[in-house]
Design an enzyme around this catalytic site. Structure first.
Site, PDB file in Angstrom:
ATOM      1  N   LYS A   1      -2.013  -1.665  -3.885  1.00 27.37           N
ATOM      2  CA  LYS A   1      -3.022  -0.492  -3.954  1.00 27.37           C
ATOM      3  C   LYS A   1      -2.080   0.795  -3.745  1.00 27.37           C
ATOM      4  O   LYS A   1      -1.090   1.123  -3.135  1.00 27.37           O
ATOM      5  CB  LYS A   1      -3.741  -0.623  -2.493  1.00 27.37           C
ATOM      6  CG  LYS A   1      -4.609   0.730  -2.183  1.00 27.37           C
ATOM      7  CD  LYS A   1      -5.207   0.561  -0.823  1.00 27.37           C
ATOM      8  CE  LYS A   1      -6.052   2.111  -0.652  1.00 27.37           C
ATOM      9  NZ  LYS A   1      -6.100   2.066   0.718  1.00 27.37           N
TER      10      LYS A   1
ATOM     11  N   LYS B   1       0.766  -0.960  -0.069  1.00 24.00           N
ATOM     12  CA  LYS B   1       0.108  -0.023   0.057  1.00 24.00           C
ATOM     13  C   LYS B   1       0.731   1.217  -0.071  1.00 24.00           C
ATOM     14  O   LYS B   1       1.624   1.333   1.069  1.00 24.00           O
ATOM     15  CB  LYS B   1      -0.754  -0.020   1.104  1.00 24.00           C
ATOM     16  CG  LYS B   1      -1.745   1.244   1.386  1.00 24.00           C
ATOM     17  CD  LYS B   1      -2.835   1.420   2.419  1.00 24.00           C
ATOM     18  CE  LYS B   1      -3.453   2.557   2.752  1.00 24.00           C
ATOM     19  NZ  LYS B   1      -4.609   2.393   3.640  1.00 24.00           N
TER      20      LYS B   1
HETATM   21  C1  PBG Z   1      -7.410   3.602   5.594  1.00 24.96           C
HETATM   22  C2  PBG Z   1      -7.680   3.321   3.952  1.00 24.96           C
HETATM   23  C3  PBG Z   1      -7.344   4.321   3.074  1.00 24.96           C
HETATM   24  C4  PBG Z   1      -7.925   3.687   1.710  1.00 24.96           C
HETATM   25  C5  PBG Z   1      -8.293   2.436   2.598  1.00 24.96           C
HETATM   26  N1  PBG Z   1      -8.140   2.217   3.638  1.00 24.96           N
HETATM   27  C6  PBG Z   1      -7.109   5.713   3.172  1.00 24.96           C
HETATM   28  C7  PBG Z   1      -5.592   6.024   3.394  1.00 24.96           C
HETATM   29  O1  PBG Z   1      -4.585   5.348   3.536  1.00 24.96           O
HETATM   30  O2  PBG Z   1      -5.339   7.432   3.651  1.00 24.96           O
HETATM   31  C8  PBG Z   1      -7.775   4.440   0.465  1.00 24.96           C
HETATM   32  C9  PBG Z   1      -9.058   3.811  -0.473  1.00 24.96           C
HETATM   33  C10 PBG Z   1      -9.388   4.628  -1.693  1.00 24.96           C
HETATM   34  O3  PBG Z   1      -8.802   5.768  -2.025  1.00 24.96           O
HETATM   35  O4  PBG Z   1     -10.249   4.347  -2.372  1.00 24.96           O
HETATM   36  N2  PBG Z   1      -6.169   3.127   6.064  1.00 24.96           N
END
Ligand code: PBG
Length: 327
Positions: free
Chosen positions: A251, A198
């Site tokens: 992601k 991520k």
């Molecule tokens: C929370 C989380 C996020 C997303 C999924 N879980 C945001 C972040 O890390 O700030 C992003 C998902 C998206 O942008 O569709 N940890």
């Protein structure tokens, strides 16, 4: 000899030939629909930066999942927005928290007919908006104290009926900590889908509006992966699998197809790709201006992610795609 001998167009001449030759299939069963449930609202609230998406009430999320199941969508992933936030994010492990309520209602209604995934993070629940407990020292977030809390959240989500726990806070050791907590609490059968690769992306903006989870100060770059970190991502995936992740995620998806491809080739666990809020919003924004054809762009986006190797796709397009492909 006639020239050219290789005529690839022969297999593209008719729709039937093209259908026969298509290498990658799109199907709703691979899709995981992200859904937001908010405490303390009476009616669903539209999210302006995510056209077509809303913050749900418990009854409206049950209705939405009913439609998704009917359309053959394989799973949903739930994000909760609590009425009150605090420094530790205690709403995340509240037995009567909004995600726990939604999970119980969905399990009751759909039994095992749909896979229920619970996103596990604290950023929606903390008053500072970071994904864990704030640290005293130079690090923004205290990794190890956060792990304890993740264990509690996982157990409460499992108790409420989650099939899969998906930790998205990118703390080191999160998979091992959650696996241990689940096993100790009598949930050895609950799976972990780790947000392993991520990245600290600019494309989460609309999600943070939807989940009301933007950090109040600073950024997430000390815990999420650097966008240039190809090898860093592979190392992280390797580690999460070693700690017991049943499946791993890359992601964002579209911007990191190279990483997705490599993870698919190197590892044998199922690989999920999250087509994030900014990627969805981009396509919608262009389509609204008439610059892209929404349906064609949507299918091509999802096809590219499957072609790169995703087994599962988390996407806000889930319902539209399932409708389009069925028709
Ligand atoms: C929370 C989380 C996020 C997303 C999924 N879980 C945001 C972040 O890390 O700030 C992003 C998902 C998206 O942008 O569709 N940890």
């Amino acid at each position: 000899m006639s020239f050219p001998a290789f005529r690839s167009r022969r297999l593209r001449r008719t729709e039937a030939l093209r259908r026969l030759s298509q290498e990658v299939d799109l199907s709703a069963r691979h899709l995981i629909a992200p859904l937001f449930v908010k405490e303390g609202i009476r009616e669903p609230v539209p999210i302006p930066s995510l056209p077509g998406q809303v913050q749900h009430t418990v009854p409206s999320v049950v209705a939405e999942v009913g439609e998704l199941v009917e359309l053959g969508v394989g799973a949903v992933i739930l994000f909760g927005i609590p009425a009150r936030k605090d420094p530790l994010g205690s709403g995340a492990w509240d037995e009567d928290g909004i995600v726990q309520q939604a999970l119980r209602a969905l399990r009751r209604e759909f039994e095992d007919r749909v896979v229920l995934v619970a996103d596990l993070c604290l950023c929606e629940y903390t008053d500072h908006g970071h994904c864990g407990v704030l640290a005293e020292g130079p690090e923004t977030v205290d990794n190890d104290r956060t792990l304890e809390l993740y264990g509690r959240v996982a157990v409460s989500q499992a108790r409420a009926g989650a099939d899969v726990i998906a930790p998205s806070g990118v703390m080191d050791g999160q998979v091992a900590a959650i696996r241990h907590a689940l096993d100790q609490a009598g949930f050895p059968h609950v799976a972990i889908l780790s947000y392993a690769a991520k990245f600290a992306s600019a494309f989460y903006g609309p999600f943070r509006d939807a989940a009301e989870s933007a950090p109040r100060f600073g950024h997430r770059r000390s815990y999420q992966l650097p966008p240039a970190g190809f090898r860093a991502a592979l190392r992280r995936v390797e580690e999460d699998i070693a700690q017991g992740a049943d499946a791993v995620m890359v992601k964002p998806a579209l911007l990191y197809l190279d990483v997705l491809r490599e993870v698919r080739q190197r590892f044998s666990v199922p690989v999920a790709a999250y087509c994030v809020s900014g990627e969805y919003a981009m396509v919608h924004a262009a389509a609204q201006r008439g610059w892209l054809d929404l349906q064609a762009a949507m299918s091509e986006v999802l096809l590219s992610i499957r072609r790169a190797g995703a087994d599962w796709i988390l996407t806000y397009f889930a319902k539209d795609a399932a409708r389009t492909w069925r028709a």
